[in-house]
Design a protein around this motif. Sequence first.
Motif, PDB file in Angstrom:
ATOM      1  N   ILE A   1       0.841  -1.198   0.000  1.00 35.98           N
ATOM      2  CA  ILE A   1       0.000   0.000   0.000  1.00 35.98           C
ATOM      3  C   ILE A   1       0.879   1.252   0.000  1.00 35.98           C
ATOM      4  O   ILE A   1       0.583   2.234  -0.696  1.00 35.98           O
ATOM      5  CB  ILE A   1      -0.951   0.000   1.221  1.00 35.98           C
ATOM      6  N   THR A   2       1.976   1.226   0.756  1.00 32.70           N
ATOM      7  CA  THR A   2       2.893   2.357   0.783  1.00 32.70           C
ATOM      8  C   THR A   2       3.495   2.594  -0.598  1.00 32.70           C
ATOM      9  O   THR A   2       3.567   3.737  -1.071  1.00 32.70           O
ATOM     10  CB  THR A   2       4.013   2.097   1.804  1.00 32.70           C
ATOM     11  N   LEU A   3       3.946   1.534  -1.270  1.00 32.12           N
ATOM     12  CA  LEU A   3       4.516   1.669  -2.611  1.00 32.12           C
ATOM     13  C   LEU A   3       3.479   2.152  -3.621  1.00 32.12           C
ATOM     14  O   LEU A   3       3.773   2.981  -4.484  1.00 32.12           O
ATOM     15  CB  LEU A   3       5.106   0.338  -3.069  1.00 32.12           C
TER      16      LEU A   3
ATOM     17  N   GLY B   1       3.496  10.148  -7.441  1.00 35.84           N
ATOM     18  CA  GLY B   1       4.420  10.472  -8.518  1.00 35.84           C
ATOM     19  C   GLY B   1       3.699  10.709  -9.837  1.00 35.84           C
ATOM     20  O   GLY B   1       4.039  11.619 -10.593  1.00 35.84           O
ATOM     21  N   LEU B   2       2.687   9.892 -10.117  1.00 40.46           N
ATOM     22  CA  LEU B   2       1.900  10.087 -11.340  1.00 40.46           C
ATOM     23  C   LEU B   2       1.168  11.426 -11.327  1.00 40.46           C
ATOM     24  O   LEU B   2       1.141  12.144 -12.332  1.00 40.46           O
ATOM     25  CB  LEU B   2       0.881   8.957 -11.505  1.00 40.46           C
ATOM     26  N   LEU B   3       0.584  11.764 -10.194  1.00 40.34           N
ATOM     27  CA  LEU B   3      -0.133  13.034 -10.098  1.00 40.34           C
ATOM     28  C   LEU B   3       0.805  14.227 -10.254  1.00 40.34           C
ATOM     29  O   LEU B   3       0.480  15.194 -10.953  1.00 40.34           O
ATOM     30  CB  LEU B   3      -0.865  13.129  -8.755  1.00 40.34           C
TER      31      LEU B   3
ATOM     32  N   PHE C   1       0.628  17.120 -13.301  1.00 35.62           N
ATOM     33  CA  PHE C   1       0.485  18.562 -13.121  1.00 35.62           C
ATOM     34  C   PHE C   1       1.701  19.319 -13.650  1.00 35.62           C
ATOM     35  O   PHE C   1       1.567  20.425 -14.166  1.00 35.62           O
ATOM     36  CB  PHE C   1       0.224  18.902 -11.658  1.00 35.62           C
ATOM     37  N   LEU C   2       2.877  18.739 -13.559  1.00 36.22           N
ATOM     38  CA  LEU C   2       4.056  19.377 -14.140  1.00 36.22           C
ATOM     39  C   LEU C   2       3.955  19.419 -15.659  1.00 36.22           C
ATOM     40  O   LEU C   2       4.365  20.384 -16.288  1.00 36.22           O
ATOM     41  CB  LEU C   2       5.321  18.646 -13.718  1.00 36.22           C
TER      42      LEU C   2
END
Length: 118
Positions: A44-46, A53-55, A59-60
């Motif tokens: 769950i942490t990974l 990271g995807l989000l 946005f970048l």
Amino acid sequence: MMPWKLLVFIAVMAMVLVFVGFNLDNRCDLSLVFVTFRSVPVVITLLAAYLLGLLSAFFLALGRRGTSSRRAAQKKPRASTHGANGAIPEHADIESAPPSGASSSGASDSGSKRGKKK
């Protein structure tokens, strides 16, 4: 034609499922600044780190797309001294131009009147 992308996706997902299956019992403590979550599965942490990271990449990418289109509109075409294929045109007078370090003071020019005394 073989759908290679689909086969690679299925293989990657199978490896992810094997990883999850072997790590279901592994747990850790997840400490945020003010709260600590006890006994959180590592999987769950990974997964949460991957989604964050995807989000952030999404946005970048949105912010970068707007600035690059503005920069492209502001650029002016530059005039080139070379021909269309990158070669120097035949009419370019390269030999008559003085070298970049030479001066026209007459010190190196033996034929000029300025350097001779009468």
